[in-house]
Design an enzyme around this catalytic site. Sequence first.
Site, PDB file in Angstrom:
ATOM      1  N   SER A  15      18.448  51.307  32.463  1.00 23.33           N
ATOM      2  CA  SER A  15      18.458  51.933  31.142  1.00 23.33           C
ATOM      3  C   SER A  15      17.740  53.277  31.191  1.00 23.33           C
ATOM      4  O   SER A  15      17.065  53.603  32.177  1.00 23.33           O
ATOM      5  CB  SER A  15      17.785  51.028  30.098  1.00 23.33           C
ATOM      6  OG  SER A  15      16.416  50.838  30.425  1.00 23.33           O
ATOM      7  N   TYR A 167      -1.584  55.289  28.851  1.00 20.99           N
ATOM      8  CA  TYR A 167      -0.352  55.942  29.286  1.00 20.99           C
ATOM      9  C   TYR A 167      -0.656  57.271  29.971  1.00 20.99           C
ATOM     10  O   TYR A 167      -0.140  57.567  31.057  1.00 20.99           O
ATOM     11  CB  TYR A 167       0.564  56.152  28.088  1.00 20.99           C
ATOM     12  CG  TYR A 167       1.908  56.739  28.443  1.00 20.99           C
ATOM     13  CD1 TYR A 167       2.881  55.949  29.041  1.00 20.99           C
ATOM     14  CD2 TYR A 167       2.206  58.070  28.166  1.00 20.99           C
ATOM     15  CE1 TYR A 167       4.121  56.484  29.367  1.00 20.99           C
ATOM     16  CE2 TYR A 167       3.442  58.611  28.485  1.00 20.99           C
ATOM     17  CZ  TYR A 167       4.402  57.820  29.085  1.00 20.99           C
ATOM     18  OH  TYR A 167       5.619  58.353  29.417  1.00 20.99           O
ATOM     19  N   LYS A 171       0.100  58.381  33.864  1.00 24.51           N
ATOM     20  CA  LYS A 171       0.969  59.507  34.193  1.00 24.51           C
ATOM     21  C   LYS A 171       0.192  60.668  34.814  1.00 24.51           C
ATOM     22  O   LYS A 171       0.737  61.429  35.621  1.00 24.51           O
ATOM     23  CB  LYS A 171       1.721  59.964  32.936  1.00 24.51           C
ATOM     24  CG  LYS A 171       2.699  58.922  32.405  1.00 24.51           C
ATOM     25  CD  LYS A 171       3.708  58.504  33.461  1.00 24.51           C
ATOM     26  CE  LYS A 171       4.757  57.551  32.921  1.00 24.51           C
ATOM     27  NZ  LYS A 171       5.766  57.177  33.953  1.00 24.51           N
ATOM     28  N   PHE A 200      12.059  62.773  25.641  1.00 25.56           N
ATOM     29  CA  PHE A 200      13.453  62.566  26.017  1.00 25.56           C
ATOM     30  C   PHE A 200      13.973  61.327  25.320  1.00 25.56           C
ATOM     31  O   PHE A 200      13.229  60.373  25.087  1.00 25.56           O
ATOM     32  CB  PHE A 200      13.585  62.381  27.537  1.00 25.56           C
ATOM     33  CG  PHE A 200      13.810  63.658  28.294  1.00 25.56           C
ATOM     34  CD1 PHE A 200      14.973  63.864  29.000  1.00 25.56           C
ATOM     35  CD2 PHE A 200      12.837  64.646  28.300  1.00 25.56           C
ATOM     36  CE1 PHE A 200      15.184  65.039  29.700  1.00 25.56           C
ATOM     37  CE2 PHE A 200      13.028  65.825  29.003  1.00 25.56           C
ATOM     38  CZ  PHE A 200      14.214  66.022  29.702  1.00 25.56           C
TER      39      PHE A 200
END
Length: 262
Positions: A15, A167, A171, A200
């Site tokens: 996905s 998060y 990252k 995105f």
Amino acid sequence: MQIKDRTFVISGGASGLGLATVRELHSQGGYIAILDLNAENGNQVAAQLGPRTKFFEVDISDPTSVATAVSSLVAWTRQTAKPLGGVIPAAGVGFPGKLIDRNNEPIPLDHLDFVLNINLRGVLDLLRLCLPHLTTAPPTEPDGERGVIVLVSSSAAYDGQPGQVAYAASKGAIRSMTLVLARDLAQYGIRAMSIAPSYFESGMTAQMSEKVRKSLEKVFEFPKRPGQGPEFARMVRHCIENGMLNGECIRLDGATRMPSRM
């Protein structure tokens, strides 16, 4: 690195950005090993794309599951005689939360572990198990290149939002280890790059409320829209095909810089 007739491992490939990358590399003649927890989607994609694609069900946060998947995909490369050419760990999750909530209670540790185990430890685990098969892949001319690693960082590595501590940490770590990997693996003819997309369209951003989505769109520079999967996938392809791209994290964000408050 030529994509045609090489095998590329893509986690989170059933996905979102991972799937877009699967389709792009497959269109260039690559053999694709899709790693994902969603067996229904993964098998459907593999069936649609045909024999150059194979799905392997895996929980990227479970070392035993990862080891089993890597063993199986390596066996597949031997059957097809298409050696490993790259690894794109695109599986990722977000779990918003500040370390201390409004009631002065600390965030549950398992919330942090959930993000870090998939976004960071799972990435390292997948890489370490794939690397012995990448370092022994046949080198290509003219530089003796054996493979490419393309990691997925995020704009949160640069300007994370409130509540993104786990998060952003995961990252940011991806961004930081890109150059280290490039240096560690140079002797084997393996390059390492990372891409830091901003907002995105993906499974993760689809969970955002309409209010949050509209707030984000206000800070876009140009283009005034979210990024699309094929745009990310083309950047992955460029990282693979351009031999001089190594040890760097590329921001893919349309000049967007997130403010501290929306």
